[in-house]
Structure formats: structure tokens, C-alpha cells
Design a protein around this motif. Structure first.
Motif, PDB file in Angstrom:
ATOM      1  N   THR A 100      29.835  29.032  49.509  1.00  0.00           N
ATOM      2  CA  THR A 100      30.187  27.729  48.542  1.00  0.00           C
ATOM      3  C   THR A 100      30.713  27.833  47.483  1.00  0.00           C
ATOM      4  OG1 THR A 100      27.938  27.882  47.620  1.00  0.00           O
ATOM      5  CG2 THR A 100      27.503  26.591  49.635  1.00  0.00           C
ATOM      6  N   ALA A 101      32.155  27.547  47.103  1.00  0.00           N
ATOM      7  CA  ALA A 101      32.398  27.900  46.138  1.00  0.00           C
ATOM      8  C   ALA A 101      33.994  26.791  46.471  1.00  0.00           C
ATOM      9  CB  ALA A 101      33.381  29.034  45.813  1.00  0.00           C
ATOM     10  N   ARG A 102      34.691  26.859  45.391  1.00  0.00           N
ATOM     11  CA  ARG A 102      36.626  25.589  45.237  1.00  0.00           C
ATOM     12  C   ARG A 102      37.018  26.880  45.800  1.00  0.00           C
ATOM     13  NH1 ARG A 102      36.613  24.281  40.332  1.00  0.00           N
ATOM     14  NH2 ARG A 102      38.606  24.206  39.912  1.00  0.00           N
ATOM     15  N   GLN A 103      37.722  25.554  46.665  1.00  0.00           N
ATOM     16  CA  GLN A 103      38.984  27.031  47.100  1.00  0.00           C
ATOM     17  C   GLN A 103      40.146  27.795  46.107  1.00  0.00           C
ATOM     18  OE1 GLN A 103      42.349  25.983  46.918  1.00  0.00           O
ATOM     19  NE2 GLN A 103      43.701  28.139  48.203  1.00  0.00           N
ATOM     20  N   ALA A 104      40.272  26.586  44.930  1.00  0.00           N
ATOM     21  CA  ALA A 104      40.828  27.330  43.698  1.00  0.00           C
ATOM     22  C   ALA A 104      39.888  28.910  43.524  1.00  0.00           C
ATOM     23  CB  ALA A 104      40.735  26.226  42.996  1.00  0.00           C
ATOM     24  N   ALA A 105      39.286  28.391  43.101  1.00  0.00           N
ATOM     25  CA  ALA A 105      38.154  29.746  42.646  1.00  0.00           C
ATOM     26  C   ALA A 105      38.024  30.790  44.480  1.00  0.00           C
ATOM     27  CB  ALA A 105      36.335  29.595  42.469  1.00  0.00           C
ATOM     28  N   VAL A 106      37.829  30.627  45.321  1.00  0.00           N
ATOM     29  CA  VAL A 106      38.230  31.978  46.568  1.00  0.00           C
ATOM     30  C   VAL A 106      39.243  32.252  46.059  1.00  0.00           C
ATOM     31  CG1 VAL A 106      37.858  32.261  48.465  1.00  0.00           C
ATOM     32  CG2 VAL A 106      35.761  31.120  47.700  1.00  0.00           C
ATOM     33  N   SER A 107      40.213  31.691  45.892  1.00  0.00           N
ATOM     34  CA  SER A 107      42.143  32.507  46.224  1.00  0.00           C
ATOM     35  C   SER A 107      42.237  33.398  45.162  1.00  0.00           C
ATOM     36  CB  SER A 107      42.815  30.931  46.538  1.00  0.00           C
ATOM     37  OG  SER A 107      42.681  30.642  46.825  1.00  0.00           O
ATOM     38  N   GLN A 108      41.301  32.681  43.576  1.00  0.00           N
ATOM     39  CA  GLN A 108      41.398  33.611  43.439  1.00  0.00           C
ATOM     40  C   GLN A 108      40.961  34.305  42.324  1.00  0.00           C
ATOM     41  OE1 GLN A 108      39.470  32.177  38.467  1.00  0.00           O
ATOM     42  NE2 GLN A 108      41.381  33.018  37.679  1.00  0.00           N
ATOM     43  N   GLN A 109      39.649  34.654  43.481  1.00  0.00           N
ATOM     44  CA  GLN A 109      39.067  36.079  43.410  1.00  0.00           C
ATOM     45  C   GLN A 109      39.992  36.771  44.130  1.00  0.00           C
ATOM     46  OE1 GLN A 109      37.896  36.805  41.589  1.00  0.00           O
ATOM     47  NE2 GLN A 109      37.318  34.887  40.637  1.00  0.00           N
ATOM     48  N   LEU A 110      40.148  36.125  45.527  1.00  0.00           N
ATOM     49  CA  LEU A 110      41.307  37.233  46.523  1.00  0.00           C
ATOM     50  C   LEU A 110      42.135  37.667  46.206  1.00  0.00           C
ATOM     51  CD1 LEU A 110      40.396  34.552  49.657  1.00  0.00           C
ATOM     52  CD2 LEU A 110      40.062  36.866  49.367  1.00  0.00           C
ATOM     53  N   SER A 111      43.119  36.829  45.078  1.00  0.00           N
ATOM     54  CA  SER A 111      44.245  36.910  45.072  1.00  0.00           C
ATOM     55  C   SER A 111      43.763  38.894  44.339  1.00  0.00           C
ATOM     56  CB  SER A 111      44.491  36.121  43.737  1.00  0.00           C
ATOM     57  OG  SER A 111      45.933  36.742  43.097  1.00  0.00           O
ATOM     58  N   ARG A 112      43.072  39.177  43.485  1.00  0.00           N
ATOM     59  CA  ARG A 112      42.314  39.702  42.631  1.00  0.00           C
ATOM     60  C   ARG A 112      42.353  40.455  42.984  1.00  0.00           C
ATOM     61  NH1 ARG A 112      40.159  41.852  36.985  1.00  0.00           N
ATOM     62  NH2 ARG A 112      40.457  43.782  37.843  1.00  0.00           N
ATOM     63  N   LEU A 113      41.599  40.870  44.498  1.00  0.00           N
ATOM     64  CA  LEU A 113      41.219  42.002  45.235  1.00  0.00           C
ATOM     65  C   LEU A 113      42.202  42.246  46.015  1.00  0.00           C
ATOM     66  CD1 LEU A 113      37.546  40.632  46.901  1.00  0.00           C
ATOM     67  CD2 LEU A 113      38.030  42.292  45.744  1.00  0.00           C
ATOM     68  N   ARG A 114      43.690  41.443  46.358  1.00  0.00           N
ATOM     69  CA  ARG A 114      44.700  41.895  46.858  1.00  0.00           C
ATOM     70  C   ARG A 114      45.150  43.325  46.689  1.00  0.00           C
ATOM     71  NH1 ARG A 114      45.815  36.669  48.346  1.00  0.00           N
ATOM     72  NH2 ARG A 114      47.640  36.501  46.488  1.00  0.00           N
ATOM     73  N   LEU A 115      45.677  42.218  44.736  1.00  0.00           N
ATOM     74  CA  LEU A 115      46.422  43.094  43.889  1.00  0.00           C
ATOM     75  C   LEU A 115      45.432  44.275  43.435  1.00  0.00           C
ATOM     76  CD1 LEU A 115      48.668  43.023  41.371  1.00  0.00           C
ATOM     77  CD2 LEU A 115      46.549  42.026  40.200  1.00  0.00           C
ATOM     78  N   GLU A 116      44.211  44.679  44.070  1.00  0.00           N
ATOM     79  CA  GLU A 116      43.702  45.821  43.717  1.00  0.00           C
ATOM     80  C   GLU A 116      43.840  46.792  45.287  1.00  0.00           C
ATOM     81  OE1 GLU A 116      43.389  47.707  41.217  1.00  0.00           O
ATOM     82  OE2 GLU A 116      43.633  45.506  39.793  1.00  0.00           O
ATOM     83  N   GLY A 117      44.529  45.903  46.538  1.00  0.00           N
ATOM     84  CA  GLY A 117      44.973  46.926  47.792  1.00  0.00           C
ATOM     85  C   GLY A 117      43.702  46.900  47.728  1.00  0.00           C
ATOM     86  N   LEU A 118      42.016  46.088  47.801  1.00  0.00           N
ATOM     87  CA  LEU A 118      41.411  45.888  48.525  1.00  0.00           C
ATOM     88  C   LEU A 118      41.148  45.124  49.918  1.00  0.00           C
ATOM     89  CD1 LEU A 118      38.781  46.004  45.522  1.00  0.00           C
ATOM     90  CD2 LEU A 118      39.723  48.129  46.959  1.00  0.00           C
ATOM     91  N   VAL A 119      41.925  44.232  49.952  1.00  0.00           N
ATOM     92  CA  VAL A 119      42.287  43.322  50.952  1.00  0.00           C
ATOM     93  C   VAL A 119      43.014  42.733  51.826  1.00  0.00           C
ATOM     94  CG1 VAL A 119      39.834  41.987  50.680  1.00  0.00           C
ATOM     95  CG2 VAL A 119      42.311  40.713  49.174  1.00  0.00           C
ATOM     96  N   ILE A 120      43.370  42.267  52.766  1.00  0.00           N
ATOM     97  CA  ILE A 120      45.029  42.409  53.438  1.00  0.00           C
ATOM     98  C   ILE A 120      44.347  41.030  53.712  1.00  0.00           C
ATOM     99  CG2 ILE A 120      46.558  42.962  54.568  1.00  0.00           C
ATOM    100  CD1 ILE A 120      45.880  46.272  55.020  1.00  0.00           C
ATOM    101  N   ASN A 170      39.799  50.931  37.657  1.00  0.00           N
ATOM    102  CA  ASN A 170      40.627  49.719  38.372  1.00  0.00           C
ATOM    103  C   ASN A 170      39.639  49.099  39.407  1.00  0.00           C
ATOM    104  OD1 ASN A 170      42.763  50.084  36.250  1.00  0.00           O
ATOM    105  ND2 ASN A 170      43.998  51.181  37.778  1.00  0.00           N
ATOM    106  N   PHE A 171      39.526  49.868  39.992  1.00  0.00           N
ATOM    107  CA  PHE A 171      38.593  49.856  41.264  1.00  0.00           C
ATOM    108  C   PHE A 171      37.319  48.698  40.915  1.00  0.00           C
ATOM    109  CE2 PHE A 171      35.161  50.806  44.659  1.00  0.00           C
ATOM    110  CZ  PHE A 171      35.560  50.246  46.177  1.00  0.00           C
ATOM    111  N   LEU A 172      36.650  49.806  40.538  1.00  0.00           N
ATOM    112  CA  LEU A 172      35.056  48.757  39.890  1.00  0.00           C
ATOM    113  C   LEU A 172      35.374  47.439  38.719  1.00  0.00           C
ATOM    114  CD1 LEU A 172      33.219  52.331  38.614  1.00  0.00           C
ATOM    115  CD2 LEU A 172      32.472  51.365  40.370  1.00  0.00           C
ATOM    116  N   LYS A 173      36.282  47.906  38.067  1.00  0.00           N
ATOM    117  CA  LYS A 173      36.630  46.655  37.474  1.00  0.00           C
ATOM    118  C   LYS A 173      37.016  45.507  38.570  1.00  0.00           C
ATOM    119  CE  LYS A 173      38.742  48.075  33.295  1.00  0.00           C
ATOM    120  NZ  LYS A 173      40.431  48.736  33.080  1.00  0.00           N
ATOM    121  N   ALA A 174      37.425  45.902  39.340  1.00  0.00           N
ATOM    122  CA  ALA A 174      37.685  44.650  41.073  1.00  0.00           C
ATOM    123  C   ALA A 174      36.320  43.800  41.517  1.00  0.00           C
ATOM    124  CB  ALA A 174      39.096  45.744  41.457  1.00  0.00           C
ATOM    125  N   ILE A 175      36.448  45.033  41.420  1.00  0.00           N
ATOM    126  CA  ILE A 175      34.401  44.829  42.766  1.00  0.00           C
ATOM    127  C   ILE A 175      33.532  44.169  41.736  1.00  0.00           C
ATOM    128  CG2 ILE A 175      34.401  45.971  43.970  1.00  0.00           C
ATOM    129  CD1 ILE A 175      33.034  47.779  43.266  1.00  0.00           C
TER     130      ILE A 175
END
Length: 111
Positions: free
Chosen positions: A59-79, A27-32
């Protein structure tokens, strides 16, 4: 640290423990495994950043960054941390930093 030795004489409990750890690692490897998420983690190694800062750095759109942050948050990698309307993110623990050091050693260091 030595890798576990898989053998037919492992107890069911030992084998279940290894499978649980393999699932967590997978799961960790999938997240990264996404370039955008990996780059976000690289930027967060230097400290907490707002979503806007990450948008500019990547240099990315807010929606794309937010989507990736959401996945990282779901996996417990970011707070996340909210300050007014601004949301800041930081690494949840030292695992992403250690992983990035390993990736750097494998793929980025000069031989």
C-alpha cells in the motif's frame, strides 16, 4: 560456523580479509535497514513480483516502491526482469531469505 577470532597476531592479509567481509556485511545490513526494503524482500521470498503487485501489497506509491527497489538492486539483492512495460523483481540469491529467517527467529517467533 565459528566467528573469527580477532587477535594481535593476525597477519595483515587476514585482517584485511576480515575488514572486507565486515564492509560487505555492513552494506548488506544498511540495505535491509529500511522497513520498506525489508517488506519488499519479505514479499519476494514467495516469488517474483511486479512493481505494481509490490505497490498493492505494501500500500505504497509507485515512486516510493521504485526508490526502495533501486537501492536493493544497487546492493545486488534483487534482479529485475522486463516483460513489455512491466518490470518484475526477484531475489538475486539466497542471502536475503537466510537473513529474513534469522530476523524471524529473533523477533517474530513465539518464545
Amino acid at each position: 560456523m565459528a566467528l573469527p577470532q580477532l587477535s594481535p597476531d593476525l597477519t595483515k592479509e587476514d585482517l584485511d580479509n576480515i575488514v572486507d567481509k565486515a564492509t560487505t556485511a555492513s552494506n548488506f545490513l544498511k540495505a535491509i535497514s529500511h522497513e520498506g526494503r525489508l517488506m519488499i524482500l519479505c514479499h519476494l521470498v514467495t516469488g517474483e513480483k511486479s512493481v505494481t503487485e509490490l505497490e498493492e501489497l505494501l500500500t505504497a506509491r509507485q515512486a516510493a516502491v521504485s526508490q526502495q527497489l533501486s537501492r536493493l538492486r544497487l546492493e545486488g539483492l534483487v534482479i529485475p526482469r522486463r516483460e513489455g512495460k512491466t518490470i518484475y523483481y526477484r531475489l538475486a540469491d539466497d542471502k536475503p531469505r537466510k537473513m529474513l529467517e534469522c530476523v524471524y527467529d529473533l523477533f517474530c517467533k513465539d518464545d
